[in-house]
Design an enzyme around this catalytic site. Structure first.
Site, short mmCIF file in Angstrom:
data_model
loop_
_atom_site.label_atom_id
_atom_site.label_comp_id
_atom_site.label_asym_id
_atom_site.label_seq_id
_atom_site.Cartn_x
_atom_site.Cartn_y
_atom_site.Cartn_z
N ASP A 12 21.67 23.00 -7.09
CA ASP A 12 22.34 24.31 -7.14
C ASP A 12 21.49 25.42 -6.55
O ASP A 12 21.54 26.56 -7.00
CB ASP A 12 22.73 24.66 -8.59
CG ASP A 12 23.52 23.52 -9.21
OD1 ASP A 12 24.45 23.05 -8.53
OD2 ASP A 12 23.18 23.09 -10.31
N LYS A 17 25.96 26.50 0.97
CA LYS A 17 26.03 27.72 1.77
C LYS A 17 25.12 27.61 3.00
O LYS A 17 25.53 27.91 4.12
CB LYS A 17 25.62 28.92 0.92
CG LYS A 17 25.68 30.22 1.66
CD LYS A 17 24.42 31.03 1.42
CE LYS A 17 24.21 32.07 2.48
NZ LYS A 17 25.04 33.23 2.33
N HIS A 41 28.94 21.36 -4.02
CA HIS A 41 28.47 22.34 -3.04
C HIS A 41 29.57 23.38 -2.82
O HIS A 41 30.72 23.02 -2.59
CB HIS A 41 28.09 21.66 -1.73
CG HIS A 41 26.88 20.79 -1.84
ND1 HIS A 41 26.36 20.09 -0.79
CD2 HIS A 41 26.09 20.52 -2.91
CE1 HIS A 41 25.28 19.42 -1.21
NE2 HIS A 41 25.11 19.66 -2.49
N THR A 42 29.21 24.64 -2.92
CA THR A 42 30.21 25.70 -2.75
C THR A 42 30.06 26.33 -1.37
O THR A 42 28.96 26.68 -0.96
CB THR A 42 30.05 26.77 -3.84
OG1 THR A 42 30.12 26.11 -5.11
CG2 THR A 42 31.15 27.82 -3.76
N GLN A 174 21.47 17.70 -4.77
CA GLN A 174 20.64 17.90 -5.97
C GLN A 174 19.29 18.51 -5.58
O GLN A 174 19.19 19.19 -4.58
CB GLN A 174 20.52 16.59 -6.77
CG GLN A 174 21.82 16.27 -7.44
CD GLN A 174 22.35 14.90 -7.13
OE1 GLN A 174 21.87 14.20 -6.26
NE2 GLN A 174 23.36 14.50 -7.86
N THR A 189 18.53 12.53 -12.16
CA THR A 189 19.76 11.90 -11.67
C THR A 189 19.44 10.46 -11.24
O THR A 189 18.32 9.98 -11.43
CB THR A 189 20.39 12.76 -10.56
OG1 THR A 189 21.68 12.23 -10.24
CG2 THR A 189 19.54 12.80 -9.29
N GLY A 250 31.46 22.85 -15.18
CA GLY A 250 31.82 24.10 -15.83
C GLY A 250 30.84 24.53 -16.92
O GLY A 250 31.09 25.48 -17.66
N GLY A 321 24.27 36.75 0.31
CA GLY A 321 25.62 36.92 -0.23
C GLY A 321 26.32 35.58 -0.21
O GLY A 321 25.77 34.59 0.27
P1 IMP Z 1 24.00 12.65 -13.50
O1 IMP Z 1 23.35 12.48 -12.18
O2 IMP Z 1 25.40 13.15 -13.39
O3 IMP Z 1 23.86 11.45 -14.38
O4 IMP Z 1 23.20 13.79 -14.27
C1 IMP Z 1 21.82 13.65 -14.59
C2 IMP Z 1 21.15 15.01 -14.62
O5 IMP Z 1 21.14 15.58 -13.33
C3 IMP Z 1 21.85 16.03 -15.51
O6 IMP Z 1 20.87 16.92 -16.02
C4 IMP Z 1 22.75 16.79 -14.55
O7 IMP Z 1 23.07 18.07 -15.00
C5 IMP Z 1 21.86 16.81 -13.32
N1 IMP Z 1 22.61 16.89 -12.06
C6 IMP Z 1 23.22 15.88 -11.40
N2 IMP Z 1 23.77 16.33 -10.26
C7 IMP Z 1 23.50 17.63 -10.19
C8 IMP Z 1 23.78 18.65 -9.23
O8 IMP Z 1 24.39 18.45 -8.19
N3 IMP Z 1 23.34 19.90 -9.52
C9 IMP Z 1 22.63 20.16 -10.64
N4 IMP Z 1 22.34 19.25 -11.55
C10 IMP Z 1 22.76 18.00 -11.33
MG MG Z 2 25.72 22.28 -7.12
#
Ligand code: IMP
Ligand code: MG
Length: 338
Positions: A12, A17, A41-42, A174, A189, A250, A321
């Site tokens: 994030d 962007k 991704h936004t 990520q 992850t 969310g 922005g």
């Molecule tokens: P998982 O990969 O969905 O199993 O999540 C494992 C950890 O990685 C959790 O803390 C999620 O919130 C974080 N996570 C997985 N994908 C993203 C991402 O795209 N952005 C932010 N956190 C992520």
């Molecule tokens: Mg994201």
């Protein structure tokens, strides 16, 4: 010329962007996505906004061809939904080895207390699908008749482009500290999201790599569990305008100030050659939508220069922005590129 974009913190950082900006300005012949649909991704352009989870964010340039790396995974539903919303029919190549997540992996993941409660997984079935791939059980894109018209060897295609001297941008997902190997296990992850992990997901060796652009947000956020140095309370984060809501789940994102020590470590692990800083306007309101360095408020420029001196890596892109084009681009001055 192969350029890679990776996240420097916990995801994030604004990679969507930045990737969409690079798609529009650099017009790469291909943009390649790695990773999976747990990553949101936004992209916002000209008042329109997309929340995408598998199609490369550079789709906004309709001349750029799009590819999904063999190491990527998706559900069929999300894939077809995004092909439609991003208008990528006819210019999307899916590697036959892309993993397909089914209801089984999603259900298994959502029933897994360790993942859902302890780790704080996004519950998209990605971890279970990766595990089943390792056990040689997962079905891949080549097993699905409805994907036949999209299939093509992505490594072969990308290497041919690179041999012709064409530009390819790779969009990692990520962030460095969510990496299965390099993050704070088990609060990570299910993949290695660093520059070397991204290359292995595509199947291209390091000799082609030109630039490794690491993206940091002007502050740090984290969703899910695990340590977050300097974490602000929800009220503090809200008061400072740093409270965000996650794209995929969310959930509210936990927030902390910019972390130089983490940023330095991430630059080392990724061998980053350039830095992008996003959302500088959340720290300095008058920076909002500024597109020239000299027009940034003095305090913002001072902040950038102090961080750059610490990181010892050129800060070449500064996001100001939500629009893809709200960017200060210093690449020409700093590293002699367009
Ligand atoms: P998982 O990969 O969905 O199993 O999540 C494992 C950890 O990685 C959790 O803390 C999620 O919130 C974080 N996570 C997985 N994908 C993203 C991402 O795209 N952005 C932010 N956190 C992520
Ligand atoms: Mg994201």
């Amino acid at each position: 010329m192969l350029n890679i974009l990776v996240g420097g913190f916990y995801g994030d950082e604004g990679k969507g962007k930045v990737a969409s900006y690079l798609g529009l300005t650099d017009s790469p012949s291909y943009a390649v996505r790695t990773g999976s649909i747990n990553a949101g991704h936004t992209v916002t352009l000209g008042g329109k906004s997309w929340k995408i989870r598998i199609i490369p964010s550079a789709f906004v340039n309709n001349k750029t061809k799009l590819a999904l790396a063999p190491g990527a995974l998706t559900t069929m539903e999300q894939l077809f939904y995004e092909i439609q919303t991003t208008n990528s029919e006819g210019r999307l190549i899916i590697d036959p080895h892309v993993g397909i997540i089914t209801k089984k992996e999603i259900d298994d993941e959502r029933n897994d207390e360790n993942l859902m409660k302890t780790v704080g997984s996004t519950g998209q079935g990605v971890g279970y699908a990766e595990a089943r791939r390792i056990l040689r059980l997962l079905k891949l894109a080549k097993d699905y008749k409805e994907l036949e018209r999209y299939l093509g060897s992505v490594p072969d295609l990308i290497i041919s482009e690179l041999e012709k001297g064409n530009l390819v941008w790779v969009e990692g997902t990520q962030g460095t500290f969510l990496s299965l190997y390099h993050g704070e296990y088990p609060y990570v992850t299910s993949r290695n999201c660093t520059s070397s992990g991204v290359l292995s997901e595509i199947g291209v060796g390091p000799k082609y790599v030109n630039e490794i652009l690491i993206v940091f947000k002007a502050y740090v956020t984290r969703v899910g569990n695990g340590y977050l140095e300097g974490e602000l309370s929800e009220e503090e984060a809200a008061r400072s305008g740093l409270l965000e809501v996650a794209t995929v789940t969310g959930r509210k994102r936990r927030a902390a100030p910019f972390n130089v020590k983490l940023a330095k470590e991430a630059i080392r692990i990724n061998s980053a050659t350039q830095v992008a800083i996003t959302k500088i306007d959340s720290l300095f309101k008058e920076a909002y939508k500024v597109r020239e360095y000299e027009k940034l408020p003095l305090q913002a420029r001072k902040w950038i220069e102090e961080i750059e001196a610490e990181l010892k890596t050129p800060i070449t892109l500064i996001g100001t922005g939500e629009d893809s084009m709200d960017m200060v681009d210093l690449r020409k001055e700093r590293v002699g590129e367009a």
